[in-house]
Design an enzyme around this catalytic site. Structure first.
Site, PDB file in Angstrom:
ATOM      1  N   HIS A  50       0.843  -1.183   0.000  1.00  0.00           N
ATOM      2  CA  HIS A  50       0.000   0.000   0.000  1.00  0.00           C
ATOM      3  C   HIS A  50       0.890   1.249   0.000  1.00  0.00           C
ATOM      4  O   HIS A  50       2.034   1.214   0.457  1.00  0.00           O
ATOM      5  CB  HIS A  50      -0.934  -0.003   1.207  1.00  0.00           C
ATOM      6  CG  HIS A  50      -2.165  -0.839   0.986  1.00  0.00           C
ATOM      7  ND1 HIS A  50      -2.806  -1.490   2.002  1.00  0.00           N
ATOM      8  CD2 HIS A  50      -2.873  -1.121  -0.142  1.00  0.00           C
ATOM      9  CE1 HIS A  50      -3.864  -2.136   1.513  1.00  0.00           C
ATOM     10  NE2 HIS A  50      -3.915  -1.927   0.216  1.00  0.00           N
ATOM     11  N   ASP A 109       1.283   3.906   1.585  1.00  0.00           N
ATOM     12  CA  ASP A 109       1.891   4.522   2.764  1.00  0.00           C
ATOM     13  C   ASP A 109       3.001   3.645   3.342  1.00  0.00           C
ATOM     14  O   ASP A 109       3.572   3.987   4.370  1.00  0.00           O
ATOM     15  CB  ASP A 109       0.829   4.816   3.833  1.00  0.00           C
ATOM     16  CG  ASP A 109       0.027   3.583   4.229  1.00  0.00           C
ATOM     17  OD1 ASP A 109      -0.160   2.694   3.378  1.00  0.00           O
ATOM     18  OD2 ASP A 109      -0.441   3.508   5.381  1.00  0.00           O
TER      19      ASP A 109
END
Length: 291
Positions: A80, A82
């Protein structure tokens, strides 16, 4: 969302002799105080776990924490955006290999905790369950934990009994399980796997360290089972859409999080559908007819 004051963004915090933590400056309702990157090792070489967003200030902070040591491995729990985008620029600046989860790119079909998947992630080595990476005084073992994403790994520090849990287990919040890649049945099976382990402490990618891992995992499994019972109670009154179910099931949460909550409800419904408990007619979900 109110965050703790005086966050040590960009500063290295020593968590234990082999573990330092560096907080990225990307707080949000989904990432809490931001992504926490971990530097493992205190000798000639180190591993960097979840390098985080491709933010120059954060990458500089990681390198300042590493100091004169060599980065033996840039390791990602999942892809993902982040968690893994800083891996490529960190490799470009240091020559360190990217080792960890498999690549995974899907179109984003709904609200996620992390703005979808990192398209730049290109590992030099993908770790299978149980495979290890070792350096000067440290050994990290991959623990496959699909559910939040299909490629999610937890990473165990063999020498200290610590487990880096990424987004699979966090002390501040439960994980968003967002189909089609997020899978509730796989997530529950992965929680059950962690319950069988004897890790001393969890270091998640967001939020504080978890010092009572077994108790927390038991509670998380109970919470998900309670959510499943809520879903079934909602459908006892007749067919329902997910947008109608969410406000009833998640009373008191910020309405901006309804979309993400709806993804977890969908994950529960898909799991129940697979087990033959519920059925769907277009956007309407209902209890399945008795066989």
């Amino acid at each position: 969302m109110e965050l703790p004051a005086d966050l040590p963004t960009g500063l290295a915090e020593t968590m234990e002799p082999l573990v330092r933590r560096v907080l990225a400056g990307n707080p949000s309702p989904f990432t809490y105080t931001g992504t926490q990157t971990y530097v493992v090792g205190d000798g000639a070489d180190v591993a960097v776990i979840d390098p985080g967003p491709a933010d120059e200030a954060h990458i500089d902070a990681i390198l300042a924490t590493v100091g004169d040591a060599r980065i033996a491995a840039i390791m990602c729990t999942h892809t993902h955006r982040d968690h893994s985008p800083a891996a490529a620029p960190l490799r470009a600046r240091t020559g360190a290999p990217i080792i960890g989860c498999a690549p995974l790119i899907l179109s984003d079909d709904g609200p996620r905790a992390d703005e979808a998947f990192d398209t730049t992630y290109a590992p030099d080595r993908v770790l299978a369950d149980g495979e290890r990476v070792a350096g000067d005084g440290w050994t990290i073992e991959a623990v496959a934990t699909p559910g939040h994403t299909s490629n999610h790994l937890c990473l165990a520090l063999v020498e200290s009994g610590a487990l880096f849990t990424g987004d699979h287990v966090m002390g501040w919040s439960t994980s968003v399980i967002s189909p089609p890649d997020g899978d509730m049945a796989a997530y529950m099976a992965s929680l059950a796997r962690l319950q069988e382990r004897s890790d001393r402490i969890y270091y998640p990618a967001h939020g504080p360290a978890v010092e009572n891992p077994a108790q927390l995992v038991r509670g998380m499994m109970g919470h998900r089972k309670q959510r499943e019972r809520q879903v079934l109670r909602q459908l006892e009154g007749g067919p329902q859409t997910i947008p109608a179910m969410v406000p009833e099931m998640y009373k008191g949460i910020d309405s901006r999080l309804y979309g993400a909550a709806g993804r977890s409800v969908l994950a529960h419904l898909i799991d129940l559908e697979t087990r033959g408990t519920v059925a769907r007619d277009g956007e309407l979900w209902r209890l399945a007819e008795p066989a």
